[in-house]
Design a protein around this motif. Structure first.
Motif, mmCIF file in Angstrom:
data_model
loop_
_atom_site.group_PDB
_atom_site.id
_atom_site.type_symbol
_atom_site.label_atom_id
_atom_site.label_comp_id
_atom_site.label_asym_id
_atom_site.label_seq_id
_atom_site.Cartn_x
_atom_site.Cartn_y
_atom_site.Cartn_z
ATOM 1 N N VAL A 70 0.942 -1.195 0.181
ATOM 2 C CA VAL A 70 0.207 -0.319 0.049
ATOM 3 C C VAL A 70 0.737 1.270 -0.013
ATOM 4 O O VAL A 70 0.486 2.329 -0.697
ATOM 5 N N ASP A 235 -12.496 1.835 -5.998
ATOM 6 C CA ASP A 235 -13.389 2.087 -4.699
ATOM 7 C C ASP A 235 -13.274 0.433 -4.268
ATOM 8 O O ASP A 235 -13.064 0.195 -2.990
ATOM 9 N N ARG A 238 -9.879 -0.300 -2.324
ATOM 10 C CA ARG A 238 -9.789 0.690 -1.235
ATOM 11 C C ARG A 238 -10.606 0.011 -0.098
ATOM 12 O O ARG A 238 -10.294 -0.049 1.080
ATOM 13 N N GLU A 239 -11.869 -0.360 -0.482
ATOM 14 C CA GLU A 239 -12.591 -1.098 0.715
ATOM 15 C C GLU A 239 -12.117 -2.224 1.301
ATOM 16 O O GLU A 239 -12.351 -2.335 2.329
ATOM 17 N N THR A 242 -9.016 -1.390 3.338
ATOM 18 C CA THR A 242 -9.394 -0.958 4.556
ATOM 19 C C THR A 242 -10.061 -2.196 5.322
ATOM 20 O O THR A 242 -9.574 -1.880 6.702
ATOM 21 N N PHE A 245 -6.865 -4.149 6.749
ATOM 22 C CA PHE A 245 -6.155 -3.412 8.064
ATOM 23 C C PHE A 245 -7.107 -3.429 9.334
ATOM 24 O O PHE A 245 -6.593 -3.549 10.413
ATOM 25 N N THR A 246 -8.417 -3.314 9.113
ATOM 26 C CA THR A 246 -9.381 -3.126 10.266
ATOM 27 C C THR A 246 -9.367 -4.499 11.049
ATOM 28 O O THR A 246 -9.268 -4.424 12.205
#
Length: 249
Positions: A70, A235, A238-239, A242, A245-246
């Motif tokens: 990333v 998108d 990216r989703e 994310t 990593f969450t």
């Protein structure tokens, strides 16, 4: 000399070991650069007849280090993963792979460009690109249907689910499955057997096997790279990144 890529010569065999066991040998930009340079050096070294790829510990490689990936997006013709794959594709000497434990993403697709692959019975393979909102790489969209057939290739790439060594053997990704305790011995014996052959005969034979598809492979690497770059900034990607990593946190 990179500590994350170990280079060891045994006679005419050069072994490259992916060496980040604490991170499941996941690739960073410096690792790709070191591996690319090591392949290029092996190509021009007349003392080396065979290259072996393996991973430290009981892991081949977890593919890209997502955090590093990333921060340093792999886009463009000079992207380190693409340069590594091209060095592998253009290697005129036989490349043997020793696969133990997980082989994720490029850890699986690089095997398409190796000449002899031995996996342990506990090896696990995965091409999870679609789960990250990405697309196939490593010319897998070209070679996997040819090796595995369209039905199995579609299943492996569209679902992105892990699969075992028996499935990898059926897909034509590997040559042989052995007990984990015998993996190093079998790979060493097979590599030395290749290294004992006349070098130029090896090179010519490999060229005759690989050359008919080389232009298509390079063109596919380029097309996949373009689409991969587009997907990386989508998108969807990216989703999913994310969310990754969450969960990790």
């Amino acid at each position: 000399m990179s500590t994350t890529l170990l280079i060891h010569d045994t006679g005419k065999v050069r072994t490259l070991t992916f060496n980040r066991p604490e991170k499941k040998n996941a690739f960073t930009r410096p690792m790709y650069e070191a591996a690319t340079e090591a392949l290029r050096q092996a190509e021009v070294d007349p003392a080396i007849h065979v290259v072996v790829l393996t991973g430290a510990g009981d892991v081949f490689t977890a593919g890209n280090d997502i955090g590093d990936f990333v921060k340093n997006p792999a886009t463009g013709e000079d992207a380190p993963p693409l340069l590594f794959l091209r060095a592998l594709v253009n290697q005129s000497k036989p490349v043997v792979a020793s696969v133990d434990g997980p082989a994720v993403g490029i850890g699986t697709t690089m095997l398409l460009h190796c000449d002899y692959v031995v996996a342990s019975d506990r090896a696990r393979f995965s091409m999870p690109f679609i789960n990250l909102g990405l697309c196939p790489e490593g010319a897998s969209s070209l070679l996997l249907p040819r090796y595995a057939g369209m039905a199995l290739a579609s299943e492996l790439l569209l679902f992105g689910e892990p699969f075992d060594a028996a499935t990898a053997l059926r897909a034509g990704l590997i040559n042989r499955v052995v007990p984990a305790a015998q993996l190093a011995e079998v790979v060493a014996e097979r590599a030395q057997a290749l290294a004992a052959k006349p070098l130029e005969a090896l090179r010519v034979s490999k060229s005759l096997l690989r050359e008919p598809l080389r232009a298509e492979v390079n063109a596919t690497l380029r097309r996949e790279g373009i689409e991969f770059s587009k997907r990386l900034y989508s998108d969807e990607a990216r989703e999913t990144l994310t969310a990754f990593f969450t969960r990790k946190k």
